[in-house]
Design a protein around this motif. Structure first.
Motif, PDB file in Angstrom:
ATOM      1  N   ILE A  62     -27.066 -36.400   0.282  1.00 51.89           N
ATOM      2  CA  ILE A  62     -27.343 -35.293  -0.808  1.00 51.89           C
ATOM      3  C   ILE A  62     -28.382 -35.646  -1.769  1.00 51.89           C
ATOM      4  CG2 ILE A  62     -25.938 -34.101  -2.456  1.00 51.89           C
ATOM      5  CD1 ILE A  62     -23.624 -34.379  -1.002  1.00 51.89           C
ATOM      6  N   ASP A  63     -29.299 -34.656  -1.681  1.00 52.70           N
ATOM      7  CA  ASP A  63     -30.355 -34.888  -2.789  1.00 52.70           C
ATOM      8  C   ASP A  63     -29.928 -34.198  -4.124  1.00 52.70           C
ATOM      9  OD1 ASP A  63     -32.807 -34.845  -3.870  1.00 52.70           O
ATOM     10  OD2 ASP A  63     -33.959 -34.028  -2.574  1.00 52.70           O
ATOM     11  N   TYR A  64     -29.637 -34.928  -5.074  1.00 55.53           N
ATOM     12  CA  TYR A  64     -29.167 -34.049  -6.364  1.00 55.53           C
ATOM     13  C   TYR A  64     -30.354 -33.706  -7.451  1.00 55.53           C
ATOM     14  CZ  TYR A  64     -24.504 -35.656  -5.273  1.00 55.53           C
ATOM     15  OH  TYR A  64     -23.190 -35.610  -4.839  1.00 55.53           O
ATOM     16  N   THR A  65     -31.477 -33.809  -6.788  1.00 54.33           N
ATOM     17  CA  THR A  65     -32.816 -33.299  -7.520  1.00 54.33           C
ATOM     18  C   THR A  65     -32.640 -31.867  -7.050  1.00 54.33           C
ATOM     19  OG1 THR A  65     -34.238 -33.831  -5.798  1.00 54.33           O
ATOM     20  CG2 THR A  65     -34.126 -35.319  -7.586  1.00 54.33           C
ATOM     21  N   LYS A  66     -32.141 -31.574  -6.008  1.00 53.20           N
ATOM     22  CA  LYS A  66     -32.196 -30.096  -5.545  1.00 53.20           C
ATOM     23  C   LYS A  66     -30.690 -29.328  -5.936  1.00 53.20           C
ATOM     24  CE  LYS A  66     -35.021 -30.526  -1.386  1.00 53.20           C
ATOM     25  NZ  LYS A  66     -34.826 -30.426  -0.111  1.00 53.20           N
ATOM     26  N   CYS A  67     -29.548 -30.267  -5.837  1.00 52.26           N
ATOM     27  CA  CYS A  67     -28.041 -29.751  -5.742  1.00 52.26           C
ATOM     28  C   CYS A  67     -27.994 -28.726  -7.127  1.00 52.26           C
ATOM     29  CB  CYS A  67     -27.580 -30.823  -5.809  1.00 52.26           C
ATOM     30  SG  CYS A  67     -25.570 -30.187  -5.747  1.00 52.26           S
TER      31      CYS A  67
END
Length: 175
Positions: free
Chosen positions: A100-105
């Motif tokens: 999971i990419d949390y810069t996008k989430c």
């Protein structure tokens, strides 16, 4: 000339109003009844209390995931990446990566609802500080077992340590 005097007067009054607010807050820092944030919450040692329906960083149970891609398809910003391999001699897939990419989430929790086995859910962790963007990309299949299985909360130290692991901790539920 009269306009210039009005403008100077308006500027002085505006600056004085702004400084009065600043000085009032500056003096309030010396109030004996005022407590610091750490005295209220003890944040680094104890987590901040959040409401029960808080949508923090995801918790993921790698043992029950069937790699169906429903969560990745439901994500409106495409921040979930699932790596999978077909299991030889058995049905289904083995999870090789769940990132999971949390810069996008945007923490909308739309990925939680379509999961048929309830292996992904929103957690109560509110802080995943990192010094680089790479620290905000979490591969749950490379995390230590207690964190990857959702038994412990996601923390930046575990995420940083998982970046140097060459092999996944767990190959998926079918192995």
């Amino acid at each position: 000339m009269l306009t210039w005097i009005r403008n100077v007067y308006s500027a002085v009054v505006t600056v004085a109003e702004g400084l009065s607010i600043t000085i009032r807050y500056w003096f309030s820092t010396y109030d004996k009844d005022r407590k610091a944030f750490a005295e209220h919450y003890e944040y680094p040692e104890l987590p901040v209390q959040v409401s029960p329906r808080y949508r923090g960083f995801h918790r993921y149970d790698l043992t029950t995931c069937i790699a169906c891609d429903q969560c990745a398809k439901a994500c409106p910003v495409d921040c979930i990446y699932i790596g999978k391999e077909r299991v030889e001699g058995a049905k289904g897939f083995a999870v090789t990566g769940f990132t999971i990419d949390y810069t996008k989430c945007m923490f909308c929790a739309l990925c939680v609802e379509p999961c048929p086995v309830d292996c992904i859910f929103m957690g109560g962790t509110l802080d995943l500080s990192s010094y680089s963007r790479d620290g905000a990309i979490v591969d749950f299949s490379r995390l230590p077992v207690d964190i990857a299985w959702g038994r412990s909360s996601l923390n930046p130290t575990a995420v940083a340590e998982s970046k140097v692991i060459a092999e996944p901790v767990h190959g998926g539920p079918n192995q």
